[in-house]
Enzyme design. Structure first.
Site, PDB file in Angstrom:
ATOM      1  N   GLY A   9       1.026   0.388  -6.461  1.00 48.13           N
ATOM      2  CA  GLY A   9       0.636  -0.724  -5.579  1.00 48.13           C
ATOM      3  C   GLY A   9      -0.868  -0.834  -5.465  1.00 48.13           C
ATOM      4  O   GLY A   9      -1.409  -1.079  -4.385  1.00 48.13           O
ATOM      5  N   ARG A  12      -4.548  -4.216  -5.379  1.00 48.30           N
ATOM      6  CA  ARG A  12      -5.402  -4.720  -4.295  1.00 48.30           C
ATOM      7  C   ARG A  12      -5.327  -3.727  -3.111  1.00 48.30           C
ATOM      8  O   ARG A  12      -4.596  -2.744  -3.153  1.00 48.30           O
ATOM      9  CB  ARG A  12      -4.944  -6.108  -3.857  1.00 48.30           C
ATOM     10  CG  ARG A  12      -3.621  -6.085  -3.118  1.00 48.30           C
ATOM     11  CD  ARG A  12      -3.168  -7.474  -2.700  1.00 48.30           C
ATOM     12  NE  ARG A  12      -2.057  -7.382  -1.768  1.00 48.30           N
ATOM     13  CZ  ARG A  12      -1.215  -8.376  -1.519  1.00 48.30           C
ATOM     14  NH1 ARG A  12      -1.340  -9.524  -2.135  1.00 48.30           N
ATOM     15  NH2 ARG A  12      -0.238  -8.207  -0.637  1.00 48.30           N
ATOM     16  N   VAL A  59       8.234  -0.364  -8.345  1.00 48.44           N
ATOM     17  CA  VAL A  59       8.569   1.030  -7.985  1.00 48.44           C
ATOM     18  C   VAL A  59       9.960   1.164  -7.374  1.00 48.44           C
ATOM     19  O   VAL A  59      10.495   2.268  -7.302  1.00 48.44           O
ATOM     20  CB  VAL A  59       7.509   1.669  -7.049  1.00 48.44           C
ATOM     21  CG1 VAL A  59       6.144   1.704  -7.694  1.00 48.44           C
ATOM     22  CG2 VAL A  59       7.479   0.993  -5.684  1.00 48.44           C
ATOM     23  N   ASN A  85       1.529   4.650  -2.999  1.00 46.77           N
ATOM     24  CA  ASN A  85       0.912   3.750  -2.027  1.00 46.77           C
ATOM     25  C   ASN A  85       1.662   2.417  -1.897  1.00 46.77           C
ATOM     26  O   ASN A  85       1.565   1.762  -0.857  1.00 46.77           O
ATOM     27  CB  ASN A  85      -0.544   3.505  -2.470  1.00 46.77           C
ATOM     28  CG  ASN A  85      -1.173   2.330  -1.779  1.00 46.77           C
ATOM     29  OD1 ASN A  85      -1.639   2.438  -0.638  1.00 46.77           O
ATOM     30  ND2 ASN A  85      -1.191   1.167  -2.427  1.00 46.77           N
ATOM     31  N   SER A 136       2.444   5.797   7.556  1.00 50.32           N
ATOM     32  CA  SER A 136       1.820   4.856   8.500  1.00 50.32           C
ATOM     33  C   SER A 136       1.973   5.418   9.909  1.00 50.32           C
ATOM     34  O   SER A 136       2.927   6.154  10.193  1.00 50.32           O
ATOM     35  CB  SER A 136       2.529   3.500   8.428  1.00 50.32           C
ATOM     36  OG  SER A 136       2.124   2.679   9.507  1.00 50.32           O
ATOM     37  N   TYR A 149      10.430  -0.992   8.706  1.00 56.11           N
ATOM     38  CA  TYR A 149       9.150  -0.454   8.219  1.00 56.11           C
ATOM     39  C   TYR A 149       8.878   0.934   8.828  1.00 56.11           C
ATOM     40  O   TYR A 149       8.580   1.888   8.104  1.00 56.11           O
ATOM     41  CB  TYR A 149       8.030  -1.435   8.570  1.00 56.11           C
ATOM     42  CG  TYR A 149       6.670  -1.026   8.068  1.00 56.11           C
ATOM     43  CD1 TYR A 149       6.343  -1.153   6.718  1.00 56.11           C
ATOM     44  CD2 TYR A 149       5.700  -0.524   8.930  1.00 56.11           C
ATOM     45  CE1 TYR A 149       5.080  -0.784   6.248  1.00 56.11           C
ATOM     46  CE2 TYR A 149       4.444  -0.165   8.466  1.00 56.11           C
ATOM     47  CZ  TYR A 149       4.138  -0.298   7.128  1.00 56.11           C
ATOM     48  OH  TYR A 149       2.893   0.070   6.671  1.00 56.11           O
ATOM     49  N   LYS A 153       8.739   4.629   6.909  1.00 52.82           N
ATOM     50  CA  LYS A 153       7.533   5.465   6.897  1.00 52.82           C
ATOM     51  C   LYS A 153       7.803   6.857   7.486  1.00 52.82           C
ATOM     52  O   LYS A 153       7.239   7.855   7.019  1.00 52.82           O
ATOM     53  CB  LYS A 153       6.393   4.758   7.633  1.00 52.82           C
ATOM     54  CG  LYS A 153       5.910   3.483   6.936  1.00 52.82           C
ATOM     55  CD  LYS A 153       5.352   3.774   5.549  1.00 52.82           C
ATOM     56  CE  LYS A 153       4.685   2.566   4.916  1.00 52.82           C
ATOM     57  NZ  LYS A 153       4.112   2.864   3.593  1.00 52.82           N
TER      58      LYS A 153
HETATM   59  N1  LIG Z   1      -2.875  -2.329   6.024  1.00 51.65           N
HETATM   60  C1  LIG Z   1      -2.429  -1.583   7.025  1.00 51.65           C
HETATM   61  O1  LIG Z   1      -2.709  -1.848   8.200  1.00 51.65           O
HETATM   62  C2  LIG Z   1      -1.581  -0.374   6.741  1.00 51.65           C
HETATM   63  C3  LIG Z   1      -1.359   0.550   7.777  1.00 51.65           C
HETATM   64  C4  LIG Z   1      -0.582   1.678   7.534  1.00 51.65           C
HETATM   65  C5  LIG Z   1      -0.043   1.881   6.290  1.00 51.65           C
HETATM   66  N2  LIG Z   1      -0.265   0.985   5.289  1.00 51.65           N
HETATM   67  C6  LIG Z   1       0.344   1.263   3.989  1.00 51.65           C
HETATM   68  O2  LIG Z   1      -0.651   1.301   2.978  1.00 51.65           O
HETATM   69  C7  LIG Z   1      -0.084   0.924   1.719  1.00 51.65           C
HETATM   70  C8  LIG Z   1      -0.934  -0.157   1.089  1.00 51.65           C
HETATM   71  O3  LIG Z   1      -0.933  -1.284   1.956  1.00 51.65           O
HETATM   72  P1  LIG Z   1      -2.022  -2.453   1.911  1.00 51.65           P
HETATM   73  O4  LIG Z   1      -2.361  -2.745   3.324  1.00 51.65           O
HETATM   74  O5  LIG Z   1      -3.084  -2.142   0.926  1.00 51.65           O
HETATM   75  O6  LIG Z   1      -1.056  -3.656   1.415  1.00 51.65           O
HETATM   76  P2  LIG Z   1      -1.232  -4.784   0.323  1.00 51.65           P
HETATM   77  O7  LIG Z   1      -0.062  -5.695   0.541  1.00 51.65           O
HETATM   78  O8  LIG Z   1      -2.600  -5.363   0.354  1.00 51.65           O
HETATM   79  O9  LIG Z   1      -1.061  -3.996  -1.053  1.00 51.65           O
HETATM   80  C9  LIG Z   1       0.179  -3.467  -1.438  1.00 51.65           C
HETATM   81  C10 LIG Z   1       0.294  -3.545  -2.953  1.00 51.65           C
HETATM   82  O10 LIG Z   1       1.576  -2.998  -3.304  1.00 51.65           O
HETATM   83  C11 LIG Z   1       2.150  -3.827  -4.296  1.00 51.65           C
HETATM   84  N3  LIG Z   1       3.612  -3.689  -4.290  1.00 51.65           N
HETATM   85  C12 LIG Z   1       4.479  -4.202  -3.379  1.00 51.65           C
HETATM   86  N4  LIG Z   1       5.738  -3.944  -3.757  1.00 51.65           N
HETATM   87  C13 LIG Z   1       5.662  -3.249  -4.929  1.00 51.65           C
HETATM   88  C14 LIG Z   1       6.636  -2.713  -5.818  1.00 51.65           C
HETATM   89  N5  LIG Z   1       7.954  -2.869  -5.596  1.00 51.65           N
HETATM   90  N6  LIG Z   1       6.208  -2.045  -6.914  1.00 51.65           N
HETATM   91  C15 LIG Z   1       4.872  -1.913  -7.162  1.00 51.65           C
HETATM   92  N7  LIG Z   1       3.915  -2.422  -6.379  1.00 51.65           N
HETATM   93  C16 LIG Z   1       4.308  -3.078  -5.267  1.00 51.65           C
HETATM   94  C17 LIG Z   1       1.702  -5.237  -3.918  1.00 51.65           C
HETATM   95  O11 LIG Z   1       1.840  -6.153  -5.009  1.00 51.65           O
HETATM   96  C18 LIG Z   1       0.264  -4.987  -3.481  1.00 51.65           C
HETATM   97  O12 LIG Z   1      -0.648  -5.111  -4.550  1.00 51.65           O
HETATM   98  C19 LIG Z   1       1.365   0.491   2.034  1.00 51.65           C
HETATM   99  O13 LIG Z   1       2.244   1.556   1.767  1.00 51.65           O
HETATM  100  C20 LIG Z   1       1.322   0.205   3.517  1.00 51.65           C
HETATM  101  O14 LIG Z   1       2.590   0.328   4.125  1.00 51.65           O
HETATM  102  C21 LIG Z   1      -1.026  -0.135   5.485  1.00 51.65           C
END
Ligand SMILES: NC(=O)c1ccc[n+]([C@@H]2O[C@H](COP(=O)([O-])OP(=O)(O)OC[C@H]3O[C@@H](n4cnc5c(N)ncnc54)[C@H](O)[C@@H]3O)[C@@H](O)[C@H]2O)c1
Length: 252
Positions: A9, A12, A59, A85, A136, A149, A153
């Site tokens: 993932g 981005r 994934v 991730n 998370s 969600y 997590k």
């Molecule tokens: N942004 C937040 O506030 C936050 C807080 C806690 C945890 N997280 C966790 O951090 C991680 C990254 O989140 P982010 O904020 O960068 O999100 P984001 O949506 O910007 O990036 C997630 C990436 O994962 C990819 N993705 C989604 N489903 C997929 C799959 N089936 N196979 C492969 N790739 C896939 C998406 O295309 C995207 O590029 C996630 O696990 C999210 O749950 C984020």
């Protein structure tokens, strides 16, 4: 010979920042993502920089993961860091969450973490590598809107402990990072104005984290500096978990 880090993932957001960090530290960073258009944009932006590879992979799909990791391990016999991730968030009141919503979230967040770890294990053993799973604070503290969600997590955190025990016997460490809110596309999608204000109230540091701050925690856990750390959950959350019953009205 460069070390190899695989980040799922990572086209981005937090994943991309982690991939760039490993690359700066001298690793070859292997970027996996389901979104072909985002992956192409990412590849274009990183054009001319050495030490990146790109794979379109879902994934949550067993076959996609098997095929992708077969290609990766044919190219890189050892993997030194795997960062699970990739994640999705569906925020809805519990009674509105369908089985399809639930299954989609579990499929990417939990199944994806399991599938990629299993597919990468032999290469991680060869590289005496380590895993960091991205959990998370939603898995640490329960809240509204996150029945799928938050549960996914929390399950990732226990999966991490299971991995640390069994993979640990093979010399592969497993830890998790539980980020607080971070300004990414995911946050833009699910954090309403209300949620943003409430986070500022509830988090002692009174702000969102940055993608750099999360990548620092991940890189540390994969580094030699963390060589005896196994099975731990590191909250990078501005003190949100520590605050517990830290009601805004009780603030000094
Ligand atoms: N942004 C937040 O506030 C936050 C807080 C806690 C945890 N997280 C966790 O951090 C991680 C990254 O989140 P982010 O904020 O960068 O999100 P984001 O949506 O910007 O990036 C997630 C990436 O994962 C990819 N993705 C989604 N489903 C997929 C799959 N089936 N196979 C492969 N790739 C896939 C998406 O295309 C995207 O590029 C996630 O696990 C999210 O749950 C984020």
């Amino acid at each position: 010979m460069k070390k190899t880090a695989v980040i799922t993932g990572a086209a981005r957001g937090i994943g991309l920042e982690i991939a760039k960090r490993f690359n700066r530290e001298g690793y070859h960073a292997v970027i996996l993502d389901i979104d072909a258009a985002e992956l192409a944009r990412c590849e274009e932006n990183l054009k001319g920089q050495e030490g990146f590879s790109f794979f379109n992979c879902d994934v949550s799909n067993h076959q996609s993961v098997s095929e992708t990791f077969a290609q990766i391990t044919a190219q890189f016999s050892a993997v030194h860091a795997l960062v699970n991730n990739a994640g999705i968030a569906i925020f809805k009141p519990a009674q509105e969450v369908s089985f399809e919503d639930w299954s989609a979230v579990m499929g990417v967040n939990l199944n994806g973490t399991f599938l990629c770890s299993q597919a990468c294990l032999a290469a991680l053993v060869a590289g005496k590598g380590s895993i960091v799973n991205i959990a998370s604070i939603s898995g640490v503290r329960a809240s509204t809107l996150r029945i799928a969600y938050g549960t996914s997590k929390a399950a990732i955190m226990h999966l991490t402990k299971q991995q640390s025990v069994e993979y640990g016997n093979m010399g592969v460490r497993a830890n998790a990072v539980a980020p607080g809110p971070v300004e990414t596309e995911m946050a833009k999608l699910v954090h309403s104005a209300d949620i943003r204000t409430s986070y500022a109230d509830a988090i002692p540091l009174a702000r969102y984290g940055t993608t750099e701050e999360i990548s620092n925690a991940v890189y540390f856990l994969c580094s030699e500096q963390a060589s005896y750390i196994n099975g731990q959950i590191l909250c990078a959350d501005g003190g949100f978990d520590a605050a517990g019953v830290g009601l805004p009205s009780l603030r000094v």
